[in-house]
Design a protein around this motif. Structure first.
Motif, PDB file in Angstrom:
ATOM      1  N   ILE A  76       0.902  -1.123  -0.004  1.00 14.33           N
ATOM      2  CA  ILE A  76      -0.121   0.014  -0.093  1.00 14.33           C
ATOM      3  C   ILE A  76       1.027   1.297  -0.117  1.00 14.33           C
ATOM      4  O   ILE A  76       1.939   1.394   0.951  1.00 14.33           O
ATOM      5  N   ASN A  80      -2.393   6.306   0.257  1.00 13.02           N
ATOM      6  CA  ASN A  80      -3.357   5.478   0.884  1.00 13.02           C
ATOM      7  C   ASN A  80      -2.811   4.859   2.269  1.00 13.02           C
ATOM      8  O   ASN A  80      -3.926   4.818   3.192  1.00 13.02           O
ATOM      9  N   LYS A  83      -4.445   6.562   5.366  1.00 15.50           N
ATOM     10  CA  LYS A  83      -5.705   6.297   5.626  1.00 15.50           C
ATOM     11  C   LYS A  83      -5.941   5.399   6.590  1.00 15.50           C
ATOM     12  O   LYS A  83      -6.983   5.258   7.278  1.00 15.50           O
ATOM     13  N   THR A  88      -1.851  -0.925   6.825  1.00 19.24           N
ATOM     14  CA  THR A  88      -0.776  -0.767   5.749  1.00 19.24           C
ATOM     15  C   THR A  88       0.505  -1.620   6.213  1.00 19.24           C
ATOM     16  O   THR A  88       1.169  -2.252   5.774  1.00 19.24           O
ATOM     17  N   GLU A 179      -2.120   3.883  -7.837  1.00 14.93           N
ATOM     18  CA  GLU A 179      -2.950   4.078  -6.944  1.00 14.93           C
ATOM     19  C   GLU A 179      -2.478   4.316  -5.516  1.00 14.93           C
ATOM     20  O   GLU A 179      -1.814   3.656  -4.995  1.00 14.93           O
ATOM     21  N   GLY A 180      -2.828   5.577  -5.284  1.00 15.39           N
ATOM     22  CA  GLY A 180      -2.548   5.903  -3.610  1.00 15.39           C
ATOM     23  C   GLY A 180      -1.365   6.272  -3.466  1.00 15.39           C
ATOM     24  O   GLY A 180      -0.752   6.238  -2.229  1.00 15.39           O
TER      25      GLY A 180
END
Ligand code: AKB
Length: 310
Positions: A76, A80, A83, A88, A179-180
């Motif tokens: 991850i 992200n 969050k 993670t 992504e993220g």
């Protein structure tokens, strides 16, 4: 040398998508077993749905396919990660140890583990950051990557596990979207330039970060994995430099080819993460040990990105 029989964990991510294809082209379609928690958009070769925390399933795949090489990409990313820090840590840290332990148990010949420029923090010198520097990351992603580097070195010294790693800068490519991450803007901006001729950038205009083009990342990864073990002096993770630029500089590079492209800057929580990282990287160990040299700079990357995305 033994023929590589490869397991890729996290094959559908930004880098996994491109790396799997490169590995299949190089070693053969049936030599690469791709796995992810999601189905691929386009399936090529052998694919299995796998959660990296599912030790039995990963062990079964290693046995079934007589795997001798693992690329462990599942993670991850920085934005992200903030969050849900606990989750993670579970994926990035516990997941990594699961794979290292299995690799020792199953006598895997070679493991690739990507680290990141996120291991650096506010106390790191920002210019020409050296391989051995101050490491005080401020994100859970950075902490997990730094800890992973230390585990990689430990497993190499204690168990002889041949783990190889590079600290990836922000990665930019036309083949897939990230992504993220905090560096995602540098991919989004090309798509927005072509589609809308406008981009709202989530980082401030003068935020300089180390970046690298996908072609260089894939080549670096494979070159490191194929390097002679005796030439490798770093067993935590190698500094790796491609280029460094700010949002304003990448905007100006694109504007040369799309003159009516506009941008505005609306920094959000990712600005703070970006400010905690370094600006330029000194990667002399990678250059000396395995002859690393990037091919792309900002302008050649922009030309290639636009040509492919068009
Ligand atoms: C991120 O932005 O989180 C990643 C990275 C620099 O590792 N692209």
């Amino acid at each position: 040398m033994q023929k590589a029989k490869i397991l890729v964990l996290g094959s559908n991510g930004q880098i996994g998508t491109v790396l799997c294809k490169a590995l299949q082209d190089r070693y053969g379609l049936d030599q690469v077993i791709c796995t992810d928690i999601r189905e691929p958009k386009v399936q090529r070769g052998i694919f299995h749905m796998v959660n990296i925390l599912d030790v039995e399933k990963v062990a079964q795949l290693i046995d079934d396919y007589k795997i001798n090489t693992i690329y462990h990409l599942a993670a991850i990313l920085s934005a992200n990660g903030e969050k849900n820090p606990a989750f993670t840590w579970k994926i990035n840290h516990d997941g990594l140890l699961t794979i290292f332990n299995l690799a020792v148990e199953k006598k895997i010949t070679r493991v690739f583990y990507p680290s990141s420029i996120a291991i650096y923090g506010p106390s790191t010198p920002k210019q020409n950051t050296l391989q051995h520097s101050s490491f005080e990351p401020s994100t859970v992603y950075g902490i997990s990557k730094l800890t992973g580097e230390l585990w990689a070195d430990y497993y190499y010294r204690r168990y002889g596990l041949d783990v190889r790693s590079v600290r990836y800068p922000g990665v930019i490519g036309w083949q897939s979207v990230p992504e993220g991450g905090t560096t995602d803007y540098a991919v989004e901006i090309y798509h927005a330039a072509l589609k809308d001729k406008h981009y709202n950038c989530f980082l401030a205009e003068h935020t300089k970060l180390p970046m690298i083009y996908m072609d260089d990342v894939i080549r670096a990864t494979i070159e490191l994995m194929e390097a002679d073990s005796t030439s490798l002096s770093i067993r935590t993770s190698y500094n790796l430099a491609g280029m460094s630029f700010t949002p304003k500089e990448i905007y100006e590079s694109i504007k040369k080819y799309i003159p009516d492209f506009t941008i505005n800057y609306q920094p959000d929580f990712r600005q703070k993460i970006a400010e905690s990282w370094t600006e330029t990287i000194d990667d002399r160990e990678a250059r000396e040990d395995w002859n690393w040299k990037p091919n792309f700079d900002l302008d050649s990357m922009t030309q290639d990105m636009l040509a492919h995305l068009k």
